[in-house]
Scaffold this motif. Sequence first.
Motif, PDB file in Angstrom:
ATOM      1  N   SER A 105      31.121  21.405  34.014  1.00  0.00           N
ATOM      2  CA  SER A 105      30.464  22.649  33.604  1.00  0.00           C
ATOM      3  C   SER A 105      28.954  22.429  33.459  1.00  0.00           C
ATOM      4  O   SER A 105      28.488  21.297  33.253  1.00  0.00           O
ATOM      5  CB  SER A 105      31.026  23.120  32.268  1.00  0.00           C
ATOM      6  N   LEU A 106      28.188  23.515  33.560  1.00  0.00           N
ATOM      7  CA  LEU A 106      26.736  23.402  33.382  1.00  0.00           C
ATOM      8  C   LEU A 106      26.377  22.913  31.986  1.00  0.00           C
ATOM      9  O   LEU A 106      25.360  22.229  31.811  1.00  0.00           O
ATOM     10  CB  LEU A 106      26.052  24.728  33.698  1.00  0.00           C
ATOM     11  N   ASP A 107      27.188  23.227  30.985  1.00  0.00           N
ATOM     12  CA  ASP A 107      26.934  22.703  29.638  1.00  0.00           C
ATOM     13  C   ASP A 107      26.970  21.180  29.654  1.00  0.00           C
ATOM     14  O   ASP A 107      26.122  20.521  29.047  1.00  0.00           O
ATOM     15  CB  ASP A 107      27.956  23.234  28.632  1.00  0.00           C
ATOM     16  N   ARG A 108      27.952  20.612  30.332  1.00  0.00           N
ATOM     17  CA  ARG A 108      28.071  19.155  30.429  1.00  0.00           C
ATOM     18  C   ARG A 108      26.936  18.580  31.268  1.00  0.00           C
ATOM     19  O   ARG A 108      26.372  17.535  30.931  1.00  0.00           O
ATOM     20  CB  ARG A 108      29.435  18.786  31.028  1.00  0.00           C
ATOM     21  N   ILE A 109      26.571  19.264  32.362  1.00  0.00           N
ATOM     22  CA  ILE A 109      25.430  18.841  33.188  1.00  0.00           C
ATOM     23  C   ILE A 109      24.170  18.796  32.334  1.00  0.00           C
ATOM     24  O   ILE A 109      23.408  17.824  32.369  1.00  0.00           O
ATOM     25  CB  ILE A 109      25.237  19.791  34.395  1.00  0.00           C
ATOM     26  N   ASP A 110      23.942  19.831  31.547  1.00  0.00           N
ATOM     27  CA  ASP A 110      22.747  19.897  30.705  1.00  0.00           C
ATOM     28  C   ASP A 110      22.722  18.774  29.674  1.00  0.00           C
ATOM     29  O   ASP A 110      21.646  18.303  29.301  1.00  0.00           O
ATOM     30  CB  ASP A 110      22.642  21.257  30.024  1.00  0.00           C
ATOM     31  N   ASP A 111      23.882  18.318  29.213  1.00  0.00           N
ATOM     32  CA  ASP A 111      23.944  17.185  28.276  1.00  0.00           C
ATOM     33  C   ASP A 111      23.422  15.905  28.916  1.00  0.00           C
ATOM     34  O   ASP A 111      22.797  15.080  28.253  1.00  0.00           O
ATOM     35  CB  ASP A 111      25.381  16.947  27.791  1.00  0.00           C
ATOM     36  N   VAL A 112      23.704  15.729  30.208  1.00  0.00           N
ATOM     37  CA  VAL A 112      23.336  14.499  30.923  1.00  0.00           C
ATOM     38  C   VAL A 112      21.967  14.620  31.595  1.00  0.00           C
ATOM     39  O   VAL A 112      21.364  13.626  31.984  1.00  0.00           O
ATOM     40  CB  VAL A 112      24.433  14.138  31.956  1.00  0.00           C
TER      41      VAL A 112
END
Length: 99
Positions: free
Chosen positions: A11-18
Motif C-alpha cells: 500500500s502507499l501508506d507502507r511505501i511512504d513509511d519506507v
Amino acid sequence: MYIVSLTYTASLDRIDDVLPAHRAYLDAQFAAGHFVVAGPKVPRDGGVIVVSNMERERLDAILAADPFAQQGVAVHTVTEFKATRLATGLNLPRPEAAV
C-alpha cells in the motif's frame, strides 16, 4: 545503460513509511555516479530509474540494497539498452556510438 522500473507491491501508506530510507539510498547512488535520473511513475504505482553503464551483477547488488527491495514493498524490473543518441546540453554519459 539501464532503465529500472519499480512496481509497488504494498500500500502507499507502507511505501511512504519506507520512502525516507529509499530517498537516502537514491542520494547515495546519485553521489556515486550510478543513477542518472529517478522519479515516481504517474499514476503513483512505482518509479523509474535510469542507471549509468556498469556490469549487470553490480547493478543487481546495488538494487538489492534498495530499502524498497529489502522491505519487500517493490520489485525492480531491469531493461538494458545501448544509448546511441543524446540531446545536446544534457550532462549524461556519452552514447557508445551515433546511429
